[in-house]
Every structure is written in C-alpha cells, then in structure tokens.
Design a protein around this motif. Structure first.
Motif, mmCIF file in Angstrom:
data_model
loop_
_atom_site.group_PDB
_atom_site.id
_atom_site.type_symbol
_atom_site.label_atom_id
_atom_site.label_comp_id
_atom_site.label_asym_id
_atom_site.label_seq_id
_atom_site.Cartn_x
_atom_site.Cartn_y
_atom_site.Cartn_z
ATOM 1 N N ILE A 27 88.906 92.808 54.080
ATOM 2 C CA ILE A 27 88.794 91.426 54.563
ATOM 3 C C ILE A 27 90.129 90.910 55.074
ATOM 4 O O ILE A 27 90.196 90.208 56.093
ATOM 5 N N LEU A 28 91.225 91.271 54.397
ATOM 6 C CA LEU A 28 92.553 90.814 54.809
ATOM 7 C C LEU A 28 92.999 91.428 56.133
ATOM 8 O O LEU A 28 93.914 90.911 56.782
ATOM 9 N N LEU A 29 92.379 92.518 56.543
ATOM 10 C CA LEU A 29 92.696 93.105 57.855
ATOM 11 C C LEU A 29 92.036 92.335 58.995
ATOM 12 O O LEU A 29 92.474 92.435 60.148
ATOM 13 N N MET A 30 90.995 91.581 58.681
ATOM 14 C CA MET A 30 90.200 90.930 59.727
ATOM 15 C C MET A 30 90.984 89.916 60.554
ATOM 16 O O MET A 30 90.892 89.918 61.785
ATOM 17 N N PRO A 31 91.772 89.004 59.941
ATOM 18 C CA PRO A 31 92.494 88.031 60.779
ATOM 19 C C PRO A 31 93.438 88.691 61.784
ATOM 20 O O PRO A 31 93.569 88.205 62.911
ATOM 21 N N PHE A 40 82.903 88.014 57.189
ATOM 22 C CA PHE A 40 82.829 87.214 58.414
ATOM 23 C C PHE A 40 83.864 86.084 58.407
ATOM 24 O O PHE A 40 84.312 85.637 59.463
ATOM 25 N N PHE A 41 84.214 85.616 57.213
ATOM 26 C CA PHE A 41 85.236 84.571 57.124
ATOM 27 C C PHE A 41 86.549 85.056 57.724
ATOM 28 O O PHE A 41 87.303 84.279 58.299
ATOM 29 N N GLY A 42 86.809 86.366 57.576
ATOM 30 C CA GLY A 42 88.008 86.930 58.202
ATOM 31 C C GLY A 42 87.999 86.756 59.704
ATOM 32 O O GLY A 42 89.052 86.591 60.330
ATOM 33 N N THR A 43 86.809 86.788 60.309
ATOM 34 C CA THR A 43 86.706 86.552 61.746
ATOM 35 C C THR A 43 87.057 85.115 62.083
ATOM 36 O O THR A 43 87.674 84.839 63.119
#
Length: 551
Positions: free
Chosen positions: A321-325, A467-470
C-alpha cells in the motif's frame, strides 16, 4: 457545441469513435457468447469472472467518459477559472478513492460484497444521469443548477465507494487462495477496466465535447445502467460468493428500520456530506492525510488481534500500500502535467491532445492478455517473480518511462514554426507503453495479492486501503505538477517539466530496484507456504484449528 456531421466530413476523431464503438460491440457479442455457454468455465476461468468483467467495464466506461469531460465542462460550461477547475477535479478524483474505505468496511461487517456493489451501481447510475442537467450555461455564479452538479459528483463519489473495492474482492472469491490462475484472472478483469476506459473516452467524452455535454454525460449514465443490469442478472454466476456474513443480522430492527435499510440510509447521508465537502476543495488534502494515517492505524490495530502469520501478511500488504502513492503519483502525471506537455511541446501531427488519454487503456487491452498468459506460464515453469518483485519492476518501468521521454525530448526535438521545440510523438507512445507495462506489473498483481493475503473479515477493508493509496497518488501527482507551475502557480515551461521528469524517473527507477532487492524479505512475510484454501479467518483460534486439520 456541435452537431452530428455528415460522414463525408468525418475526421480522425470521428473515425476513432466509430472504431471504438465497433470494438465495444464485438466484446459485447463475445461476452454474451461466453456467458451463455453450458460449461461452468470458459477459457479456463469461471463464467462469473466474465460477468464481473462486463459489469466493471461499463462502470469504467461511465467513469472515464465523464472524467475526460469534467475539467473541460468546468471551464467551458460552468466558466470556472483553470485554477478552480483543477482544484475541483483533484478533490473529486481523490474522494473517489477514499470512499471505498467506508464501502469496504460496511461490506465486510454487514452487507457483503454483492449487495454493496449493487447499491453502489444504483448511486453511480443516478449520479451520471444527474450530470446531464446542464442548466442555462450562464456560469457557476448565476445558475442554481450548479447544486445538481454537486449532487451528481457526490452520488458518483459515494457510489464508487460501495462498488470499487468490493467488485475486485468478488473476483478473488471465485478462486481458491492457492489457485495459480488468480493473477491471470485479475489481469483479465483489468482488461475490462481499461476497455471501458478507452471506449468511454473515445465515445462518450468525444460526443460530449463535440455534440453536447448532455449527450456525453447521458451516454455515460446509460453505460452505468447497463453495468447494473449485467451485475443483477449475473448473480448466480457468483456461486454464492459475496453474500452478507450474517444475513439474519440485516433484518434486525434498528430505530424502527431493518439494519440493511439503515445502512443504505448511511450511504445517502454520505452523499449529503460529500455534497458539502466537494464545494470546499481545499479541505480535501488535509482530510486525505488524516484519514490515511487513521486507516493504517486501524489496520495495524486489527492486525494485533491475528496470529503471527496472519499479522505478518498484513505487514506485507501495508508495504504494498505504501508503494501506491509513489507509483500513482508518477502515473497520474498523464492526465495532468503530461497532458499539458503533450499539448504544448509534442509534435502531435494534428491529433487532438485528449485522444492520447486513451493510449494507456488501449495498451492495457492489447497487452493484458499477454501478461495473463505470461504469469501463468512462468508459474508453471517455476520462474515467476514474486509479488513484491513484480511491483518493484512496475515502479522501475514507470521511472524508465520518464527517463526515455526526457532523453527523446533533449536529443530529437525540432523547432516549430513558432520557434517552440517539439518532441517527436513517438516518445509519448513509448512513455505510455512503459507506464502501461509498469501498471500491469503492479496494479492487477497488487489487487490479487491483497485479496489473497487478507483474512476474510478484513478483505474489503484491505482492498479499500489499497485503493486509498491511489487517492494519495492523485494528491502527490497534483503536488508534483505544481512544481512545474501547473494550475494556479503559473504556466508550465518545457525546461522545468523536463528537469522534474528526469528527477522523477531517477527516483522511481532507484526505488523500484530497492523494492526488487528487498522482495525476498517481503515475500517471507507473506507466508505463502502456509496459506491454505480453507482459511476463512486469521484469528488465533481458527488458525489453530486449520493447522491441526492439515497436520
């Protein structure tokens, strides 16, 4: 706006819209054929996958068709300034990826994924149809119809919250946890997403821009209605998956209402809240930060209730998740600064700038099946990269996309008649190719991993966090675009853009390499060797029962 033209006067855009319509019709015919076969599976996958494929395709058709029109609609119809329009657009896209947290939690605890998706589809259909109310065209400061526009955005945002995370969970529930077809299934599902995205841009957005706003938004709403119909009629293909965890609980009375109807009321209350919030766009960034920290804190809190292996799987998912932003912060430059760069500093040969927004989706449709086959072949031969390694490769390719683009701009640009250096359009196609292959290594694989590793009672919550990471990526994309003078800060310059793109490329490539290096450690946290098909929960008691049974 314009009118429908005689075929003798058609240009590139008209023919592209026709080709997109024919392609969409071809997929619909093929889908109808697949879903009416007597066999339980078609091309090695359950028919439910194809039903979800088409439901999500229509949802993406409506979303991206409307999304491609939105900023033009704000500026040309509602007469907002460029800066204000960008703020509204950024707040909208961020909120679309935040609300799945609530929708996912309600599905996990009470509604189940199927009911949540159906309710979300109803809200989305209403929202897209409300977008067709144009008002009198006198601008936002004079036309009270603007309130209907805010309502339409609020319905779409909350509807996405109930649908987006949960329909992805339903895909995974069609397969056992150890089924090697899972990554391929999510890649096929991803093709549906991008088929809808491409045709939505080339058909609905094109008609909205060239004929009438109402026609474009109305067509997007019709697409969403078809998606809802497909999903409702295809209920049996879900094989009983996605039902409420405790069906009887939904019939319990709360404040004189069945709990189920009360939860739908909560959804409409969320629409009212978003209706207010979307009008105060500056507050969205702070809400994004606070809610992101709270969400990860809640996930960690819940993880402490699990046994050691299930808890460490949560840690691995948090890493993803931390990779997403980072990835989406770079990827979403396509709709912002890269869109402006293409418009001003690329030799497009007369092709409309907005049409390049469909290139990524078209690449996905073409390359998605290739990657689905590739992952299955590599799994059978024992050379498939691990999930974290795939994601590292995806980030590295995203960085390489910027590096190659800057290299091409610096070495092969030619001056226009106005003296502006123009980059050959080939490098824009290469940019989208590399960002697409990076996306295919990261996004569908990440979707599959989240669904595979989550304990059952946290499945939709973890998908929503993914999806929050997006949403964070959309915020990061806007912040990085602002460094180039995008939006209210001034006008983007070619030199500033290339300098920042180069830095982005180097950082992303470096991070991607580091992720690949540490991937064995992250894979160890996933505990794939003890992941069992019959694990429904990660509580200590249930895991002990499963371990004893397997022994």
């Amino acid at each position: 706006m314009g009118e429908l033209k005689d075929i003798a006067l058609w240009n590139y855009a008209d023919w592209a819209a026709l080709i997109a319509s024919v392609t969409l019709a071809g997929f619909l015919v093929a889908g109808a054929f697949a879903l009416t076969r007597p066999q339980e599976e078609v091309m090695g996958h359950p028919k439910g996958l194809y039903m979800l494929f088409f439901a999500e395709m229509w949802e993406r058709f409506s979303y991206y068709g409307m999304r491609a029109l939105l900023i033009l609609y704000l500026v040309k119809h509602w007469l907002y300034s460029d800066g204000s329009a960008n703020l509204i657009y950024g707040a909208y896209t961020s909120l679309v990826y935040i609300t799945p947290v609530l929708g996912g939690w309600l599905a996990d605890k009470y509604l189940g994924q199927r009911k949540a998706v159906a309710f979300g589809a109803i809200l989305l259909t209403l929202g897209h149809f409300f977008m067709a109310f144009e008002g009198d065209g006198s601008g936002y400061s004079n036309d009270p119809t603007l309130n209907v526009f805010w309502l339409a955005l609020a319905l779409i945002i909350v509807g996405s919250g109930f649908l987006k995370a949960n329909i992805s969970v339903l895909v995974g529930q069609l397969y056992s946890r150890t089924d090697t077809r899972r990554d391929g299934a999510y890649t096929i599902f991803y093709v549906g997403i991008n088929l809808g995205a491409a045709t939505g841009v080339l058909i609905a957005a094109y008609l909205g821009e060239t004929v009438s706003w109402a026609l474009g938004f109305g067509l997007a709403g019709f697409g969403m209605l078809l998606g809802l119909v497909v999903f409702v009629l295809g209920k049996s293909l879900l094989r009983g998956n996605g039902e409420p965890p405790v069906p009887a609980k939904l019939k319990q009375k709360v404040a004189g209402l069945n709990l189920e109807w009360l939860l739908y009321g909560v959804g409409f209350a969320g629409v009212a809240l978003i209706w207010v919030l979307i009008q105060y766009q500056e507050a969205v960034g702070g809400i994004l930060l606070v809610s992101g920290i709270a969400l990860l804190g809640y996930v960690l809190y819940e993880s402490f209730k699990l046994d050691k292996e299930a808890r460490e799987r949560v840690y691995a998912m948090i890493f993803f998740i931390l990779l997403m932003p980072l990835f989406w912060g770079l990827f979403e430059q396509a709709g912002g600064s890269m869109n402006l760069f293409t418009d001003r500093y690329v030799d497009r040969g007369g092709v409309p700038t907005t049409f390049f927004q469909s290139v990524n989706a078209i690449y996905i449709v073409l390359l998605g099946p290739v990657f689905a086959i590739l992952w299955q072949w590599m799994a059978r031969t024992g050379i498939e990269p691990s999930t974290p390694a795939k994601m590292g490769l995806g980030i590295a390719q995203m960085g390489l996309a910027f590096i190659v683009t800057v290299w091409g701009a610096e070495n092969f640009s030619n001056a226009s008649d106005a003296g502006v250096l123009l980059t050959p359009v080939l490098f824009i196609f290469i940019f989208y190719l590399l960002s697409t292959t990076g996306e295919l290594c990261l996004s569908p694989v990440g979707l599959s991993a989240i669904n595979r590793l989550s304990v059952k009672h946290m499945a939709s919550l973890m998908m929503a966090a993914f999806f929050f990471g997006t949403a964070g990526g959309n915020f990061v994309a806007g912040a990085m675009g602002a460094l180039m003078g995008q939006g209210e800060g001034g006008e983007m310059t070619r030199d500033a853009a290339l300098e920042i793109y180069w830095a982005m490329g180097l950082v992303a490539t470096g991070v991607g390499i580091v992720v690949c290096i540490v991937s064995p450690l992250v894979k160890k946290l996933m505990h794939l060797d003890t992941l069992a098909d019959d694990v429904d929960d990660g509580s200590m008691e249930e895991e002990s029962v499963v371990t004893a049974t397997n022994a």
